[in-house]
Design a protein around this motif. Structure first.
Motif, mmCIF file in Angstrom:
data_model
loop_
_atom_site.group_PDB
_atom_site.id
_atom_site.type_symbol
_atom_site.label_atom_id
_atom_site.label_comp_id
_atom_site.label_asym_id
_atom_site.label_seq_id
_atom_site.Cartn_x
_atom_site.Cartn_y
_atom_site.Cartn_z
ATOM 1 N N LEU A 28 0.577 -0.964 0.364
ATOM 2 C CA LEU A 28 0.149 -0.136 0.101
ATOM 3 C C LEU A 28 0.734 1.184 0.028
ATOM 4 C CD1 LEU A 28 -2.641 -0.820 2.105
ATOM 5 C CD2 LEU A 28 -3.137 -0.307 0.181
ATOM 6 N N GLU A 29 1.785 1.500 0.785
ATOM 7 C CA GLU A 29 2.565 2.505 1.106
ATOM 8 C C GLU A 29 3.374 2.739 -0.396
ATOM 9 O OE1 GLU A 29 6.025 2.370 3.430
ATOM 10 O OE2 GLU A 29 4.077 1.867 5.104
ATOM 11 N N SER A 30 3.708 1.413 -1.291
ATOM 12 C CA SER A 30 4.524 1.962 -2.947
ATOM 13 C C SER A 30 3.189 2.163 -3.540
ATOM 14 C CB SER A 30 5.454 0.795 -3.212
ATOM 15 O OG SER A 30 4.083 -0.599 -3.203
ATOM 16 N N GLN A 31 1.820 1.721 -3.371
ATOM 17 C CA GLN A 31 0.652 2.810 -4.096
ATOM 18 C C GLN A 31 0.528 3.961 -3.793
ATOM 19 O OE1 GLN A 31 -2.764 0.831 -4.039
ATOM 20 N NE2 GLN A 31 -1.428 -1.139 -5.610
ATOM 21 N N ILE A 32 0.492 4.134 -2.748
ATOM 22 C CA ILE A 32 0.440 5.883 -2.379
ATOM 23 C C ILE A 32 1.399 6.795 -2.433
ATOM 24 C CG2 ILE A 32 1.018 6.903 -0.621
ATOM 25 C CD1 ILE A 32 -0.693 4.798 1.552
ATOM 26 N N ILE A 33 2.809 6.098 -2.772
ATOM 27 C CA ILE A 33 3.968 6.681 -3.550
ATOM 28 C C ILE A 33 3.763 6.959 -4.898
ATOM 29 C CG2 ILE A 33 6.372 7.047 -3.908
ATOM 30 C CD1 ILE A 33 7.334 5.214 -1.546
ATOM 31 N N ARG A 34 3.601 5.981 -5.382
ATOM 32 C CA ARG A 34 3.339 6.113 -7.325
ATOM 33 C C ARG A 34 1.918 6.895 -7.036
ATOM 34 N NH1 ARG A 34 3.637 0.443 -7.613
ATOM 35 N NH2 ARG A 34 2.118 -0.277 -7.225
ATOM 36 N N GLY A 35 1.273 6.992 -6.125
ATOM 37 C CA GLY A 35 -0.358 8.564 -6.489
ATOM 38 C C GLY A 35 -1.599 7.872 -6.600
ATOM 39 N N ASN A 36 -1.442 6.728 -7.072
ATOM 40 C CA ASN A 36 -2.736 6.766 -7.950
ATOM 41 C C ASN A 36 -2.486 5.400 -8.127
ATOM 42 O OD1 ASN A 36 -0.510 6.543 -9.745
ATOM 43 N ND2 ASN A 36 -1.761 8.274 -11.792
ATOM 44 N N THR A 37 -4.293 4.344 -8.428
ATOM 45 C CA THR A 37 -3.868 3.133 -8.547
ATOM 46 C C THR A 37 -2.954 2.650 -9.699
ATOM 47 O OG1 THR A 37 -6.282 3.467 -9.762
ATOM 48 C CG2 THR A 37 -6.393 3.375 -7.051
ATOM 49 N N GLY A 38 -3.437 1.319 -9.604
ATOM 50 C CA GLY A 38 -2.798 0.579 -10.392
ATOM 51 C C GLY A 38 -2.368 0.863 -12.344
ATOM 52 N N GLY A 39 -4.276 1.117 -11.593
ATOM 53 C CA GLY A 39 -4.498 1.877 -13.310
ATOM 54 C C GLY A 39 -3.869 3.245 -14.331
ATOM 55 N N ASP A 40 -3.088 3.923 -13.499
ATOM 56 C CA ASP A 40 -2.943 4.451 -13.869
ATOM 57 C C ASP A 40 -1.562 5.655 -13.575
ATOM 58 O OD1 ASP A 40 -5.102 5.812 -13.348
ATOM 59 O OD2 ASP A 40 -4.587 7.738 -13.344
ATOM 60 N N SER A 41 -0.649 4.163 -13.382
ATOM 61 C CA SER A 41 0.612 3.781 -13.187
ATOM 62 C C SER A 41 1.343 3.983 -14.025
ATOM 63 C CB SER A 41 1.004 2.771 -11.882
ATOM 64 O OG SER A 41 0.862 1.836 -12.794
ATOM 65 N N VAL A 42 0.496 3.815 -15.046
ATOM 66 C CA VAL A 42 1.643 3.056 -17.088
ATOM 67 C C VAL A 42 1.851 4.743 -17.058
ATOM 68 C CG1 VAL A 42 1.576 2.869 -18.504
ATOM 69 C CG2 VAL A 42 1.030 1.395 -17.444
ATOM 70 N N TYR A 43 0.602 6.152 -17.135
ATOM 71 C CA TYR A 43 0.882 7.521 -17.528
ATOM 72 C C TYR A 43 2.093 8.453 -16.238
ATOM 73 C CZ TYR A 43 -2.938 6.590 -20.573
ATOM 74 O OH TYR A 43 -3.214 6.659 -21.556
ATOM 75 N N SER A 44 1.220 8.239 -15.221
ATOM 76 C CA SER A 44 2.288 8.839 -14.440
ATOM 77 C C SER A 44 4.497 8.427 -14.153
ATOM 78 C CB SER A 44 1.751 8.318 -12.879
ATOM 79 O OG SER A 44 2.908 7.242 -12.401
ATOM 80 N N GLU A 45 4.211 7.055 -14.549
ATOM 81 C CA GLU A 45 5.685 6.898 -14.113
ATOM 82 C C GLU A 45 6.031 7.692 -16.410
ATOM 83 O OE1 GLU A 45 5.627 2.308 -12.997
ATOM 84 O OE2 GLU A 45 6.569 2.388 -15.250
ATOM 85 N N LYS A 46 5.267 7.471 -16.838
ATOM 86 C CA LYS A 46 5.900 9.025 -18.983
ATOM 87 C C LYS A 46 5.585 9.734 -18.190
ATOM 88 C CE LYS A 46 3.576 5.820 -22.378
ATOM 89 N NZ LYS A 46 2.763 5.385 -23.658
ATOM 90 N N ILE A 47 5.012 10.357 -17.202
ATOM 91 C CA ILE A 47 5.460 12.001 -17.012
ATOM 92 C C ILE A 47 6.188 11.983 -16.487
ATOM 93 C CG2 ILE A 47 3.425 13.646 -15.218
ATOM 94 C CD1 ILE A 47 2.011 12.731 -16.240
ATOM 95 N N SER A 48 6.678 10.836 -14.930
ATOM 96 C CA SER A 48 7.886 11.710 -14.560
ATOM 97 C C SER A 48 9.087 11.341 -15.101
ATOM 98 C CB SER A 48 7.637 10.317 -12.992
ATOM 99 O OG SER A 48 7.497 9.238 -13.743
ATOM 100 N N ALA A 49 8.841 10.364 -16.315
ATOM 101 C CA ALA A 49 10.037 10.054 -17.005
ATOM 102 C C ALA A 49 10.450 11.551 -17.363
ATOM 103 C CB ALA A 49 9.832 8.473 -17.574
#
Lengths: 266, 541
Positions: B46-67
């Motif tokens: 759960l902590e790792s999820q919180i750090i990522r900021g959103n649920t598993g669905g947007d994690s791809v976009y957020s990763e792209k954005i952060s990159a």
């Protein structure tokens, strides 16, 4: 014939409370591992029940030593894994005083005592040891007529019953081994004698019936083998057996799962 | 079957003891342990999820954005870094340019200085060669001069020897000449002695008749062995001039003044022709030595200073002038009077001149400042004046109003006045400043004793008439004789001791009234001048 199934049930359900603790010198890191409590069946073997123990303690050990084999010791005496747990426990009984429960066992990962212990690399070695004991017992009892005629799946059933703690699964096959092949007596009684305090095992040829057709009682057997001990007491399964008990009945009912009697003489 | 029961019982008790007491606890413990492990795992997830900021669905976009964001950040940092580096490089370029210019400047300046110093070196070398040449020339010259000098030295020594020889000869000759001359002189002396003895005899006879206190006459012999002024006029003690020895025309008109020079045998005459002439009478004829010009009208009086180097002349052009005798140059012109200046005399060591004039004033001029320093109002025209250095009286002036006034230079008014019987035409002071001779218009000469301020003697004679308002009468050196000129052309000489009768009357020379006479200092020669430009020197030979 093992008719006294309630005794068999009692024996089957015998469990010991064990407190596992990691050796202090092998603690790696700041955090001290908490002791792990477990109820282990008397009839089982340590390598079969110690998976969780290993998983719990392996985090707290120096990472280089995490791959090494776990071994147990009590009072600086390494515990031989090929003995059933109950036997090991009874060996430390001194002067009618059994070891306080929970049994404080120290877990080691390092400095494996090569000169005192065999390495148990996997579960299969326990199984093969168990099977070889059963074969030996069957040889002594029936001249291996029964065990060798049993099929493979029956052997597996015996082992899985032991593993999974299934009374019915195990005794459905073990019953066969407990029947005398001819007559009402085994050929010989498979017995392991131990003196308390030492793990040296003595095995002699024991006939269940005397020449004049009487059951040999436990007292006579003891007198025969340990004449020097005065007022001997026999422990097995954590209880003191009366001297009048016939040896044949004992072998049928009081054997461990590998069909051997493990008697500790004090 | 007790054993079975025993065993059964034991097993029961064992199980209850061993198993039951711990079974539940350890089972529960195991459950808790498992659940805790599970929860820990879930927590981490759960902590790792919180750090990522959103649920598993947007994690791809957020990763792209952060990159992408990270990439952008990195690129921006690179860009700023490159900008900064570029700025640094530009700065470095500027600095290097400046340094380059500086070094070029120094290089050119060094080149210039190098060229200059090379030029200097060349010029100096040329100079050096020049100097060396000069030096060698000078050495040669020096050598030549030394040689000449040596030769001249030799010649000089030779000449010196010759000179010494000649000097010795000369001395010898001179000695011989002197002996001859002395012999001549002795002879002449003998002759003179003869004559003198004769005259002495005559005079003694004459003198025996008059018994008065004559002073002892000091004989002054002018005999010098080697002197150019030995002339026909010789010194003779107490001999009155009796004959005219030299006659000459002095001026083109009236000659108003005559004076002997105190040092030479020179006579100065001043006349109506505005000139002062100097005559040398040593050789028996009057030679005009010079003319002192500068006056714009007739010269009324002429005076030498005590050294004979200066002459002051009073003139009718309202001024008096001072000349030096040697070069006959006009030195000073002293103006200031409003009428004719009748007399001008030196006063003191001659740096002062006192003038008397018809404008009834006396003026004292200081020759150093060439200006009139004092004016004395005399109430009457001054005809003549004399100066003396005795204490109390310094100036004596004779006036038209028959008075002789005595002035002190420091006072404004005369401290003494003496009245005479006529207009005072001239004044003369005796050598000892005790007697004053005045010529008066009533045809007499008055002698005043200055110690008592009283007239003690009156000289008069028949035929003696004062010719004009400025007739001069004079003492001689020994103030025992007085001389004056008369209106009919003769010179009267009295002895002071005998005022009634003139001692000598010198006639036949002048045809006009004699205006002035002058005695010579050492001899008893008299010079006289008249209105018809004639000057005569009388001697006793």
């Amino acid at each position: 014939m093992a008719n006294d199934t309630d005794i068999l049930h009692y024996l089957w359900n015998g469990k010991l409370a064990v407190c596992f603790q990691l050796d202090e010198q092998e603690i790696h890191g700041i955090q001290n591992p908490e002791p792990f409590y477990l109820m282990v069946p008397r009839m089982s073997y340590f390598p079969l029940v110690c998976d969780k123990v290993k998983k719990h303690f392996v985090k707290h050990v120096d990472p280089e030593k995490q791959e090494m084999e776990m071994w147990l010791e009590f009072k600086n005496i390494p515990l031989k894994w090929n003995y059933p747990i109950g036997v090991l426990y009874d060996l430390f009984t001194i002067d009618n005083k059994q070891v306080d429960l929970p049994w404080q066992i120290t877990v080691h990962f390092d400095n494996f005592p090569e000169d005192q212990l065999l390495r148990c690399s996997c579960r299969e070695s326990v199984e093969s040891n168990f099977m070889s004991s059963m074969k030996e017992a069957d040889m002594l009892k029936h001249r291996s007529q029964v065990f060798s005629t049993m099929q493979r799946h029956q052997h597996n059933q015996l082992w899985t019953g032991l593993l999974n703690d299934k009374f019915d699964q195990f005794w459905s096959e073990n019953k066969k081994l407990m029947e005398p092949s001819d007559g009402s007596y085994f050929k010989h009684i498979p017995v392991h004698f131990y003196r308390s305090g030492s793990s040296v095992m003595t095995q002699t040829l024991v006939k269940p019936v005397s020449d004049d057709g009487n059951n040999i009682t436990l007292g006579e057997l003891i007198k025969l083998n340990y004449p020097s001990v005065e007022n001997p007491k026999v422990f097995t399964h954590g209880i003191c057996i009366p001297h009048e008990t016939p040896v044949q009945w004992m072998s049928e009912h009081m054997s461990y799962l590998d069909n051997f009697l493990h008697l500790v003489v004090i | 079957m007790d054993w079975k029961a025993v065993i059964r019982q034991q097993l029961e008790s064992r199980n209850s003891r061993e198993t039951a007491s711990f079974q539940n606890l350890i089972n529960f413990y195991n459950k808790i342990y498992d659940s805790s492990i599970l929860l820990r795992a879930q927590n981490i997830q759960l902590e790792s999820q919180i750090i990522r900021g959103n649920t598993g669905g947007d994690s791809v976009y957020s990763e792209k954005i952060s990159a992408l964001e990270q990439k952008l950040l990195v690129q921006q940092e690179e860009l700023t870094e490159l900008h900064r580096r570029r700025g640094e490089n530009a700065q470095m370029i500027i600095d290097l340019n400046a340094k380059l210019q500086l070094t070029e400047q120094t290089l050119t300046s060094k080149n210039n200085s190098l060229i200059e110093s090379l030029k200097l070196v060349a010029s100096l070398r040329a100079e050096i060669s020049l100097y060396q040449k000069n030096n060698s020339e000078l050495k040669q010259l020096n050598q030549v001069l030394k040689d000449e000098h040596q030769a001249l030295q030799l010649a000089f020594t030779k000449l010196e020897e010759k000179l010494r020889a000649l000097q010795d000869e000369n001395r010898e000759l001179v000695v011989r000449l002197m002996t001859y001359k002395s012999k001549d002189a002795e002879k002449l002396n003998e002759e003179n002695d003869h004559l003198v003895r004769k005259r002495n005899a005559i005079m003694q006879n004459e003198l025996k008749e008059a018994a008065n206190d004559m002073r002892g006459v000091t004989a002054e012999c002018l005999t010098t062995a080697v002197s150019n002024s030995v002339g026909p006029i010789m010194a003779s003690p107490c001999a009155m001039p009796s004959k005219a020895s030299i006659r000459f025309d002095a001026h083109d008109g009236v000659v108003s003044a005559v004076k002997w020079s105190p040092v030479d045998r020179m006579v100065a005459t001043g006349g109506e022709d505005r000139k002062v002439k100097l005559w040398d009478v040593s050789k028996g004829v009057a030679e005009c030595k010079g003319m002192l010009i500068g006056s714009n009208a007739g010269v009324m009086s002429v005076e030498f200073d005590s050294t004979g180097g200066q002459i002051v002349a009073a003139s009718n052009d309202l001024a008096s002038r001072v000349w030096t005798v040697n070069d006959q140059r006009l030195r000073h012109t002293l103006t200031g009077h409003c009428a004719k200046v009748m007399a001008a005399k030196f006063m003191g060591e001659p740096n002062k001149v006192v003038t008397g004039s018809h404008d009834r004033t006396l003026k004292i001029y200081d020759l150093r400042v060439r200006a009139c320093v004092e004016t004395k109002f005399a109430m009457s025209s001054c005809n003549d004046l004399v100066t003396s250095e005795t204490v109390g009286t310094t100036i004596m002036s004779g006036h038209f109003d028959k008075r002789i006034r005595f002035w002190d230079t420091r006072t404004e008014k005369p401290h003494t006045e003496i009245e005479v019987q006529g207009r005072v035409t001239s004044l003369d002071l005796s050598r000892d400043c005790n007697y004053l001779l005045s010529c008066v218009r009533d045809d007499t000469l008055r002698l005043v004793d200055l110690r008592t301020n009283k007239i003690i003697n009156t000289f008069e004679a028949d035929g003696f008439k004062v010719g004009c308002d400025w007739t001069r009468a004079v003492f001689n050196l020994d103030y025992d004789h007085v001389a004056v000129g008369s209106s009919e052309g003769s010179v009267f000489i009295w002895a002071v001791s005998n005022p009634e009768k003139p001692l000598v009357v010198l006639r036949n020379e002048h045809n006009a009234p004699v205006t002035a006479v002058s005695w010579h200092q050492f001899t008893n020669n008299v010079a006289s001048v008249d209105r018809s430009r004639r000057a005569v020197v009388w001697a006793d030979v």
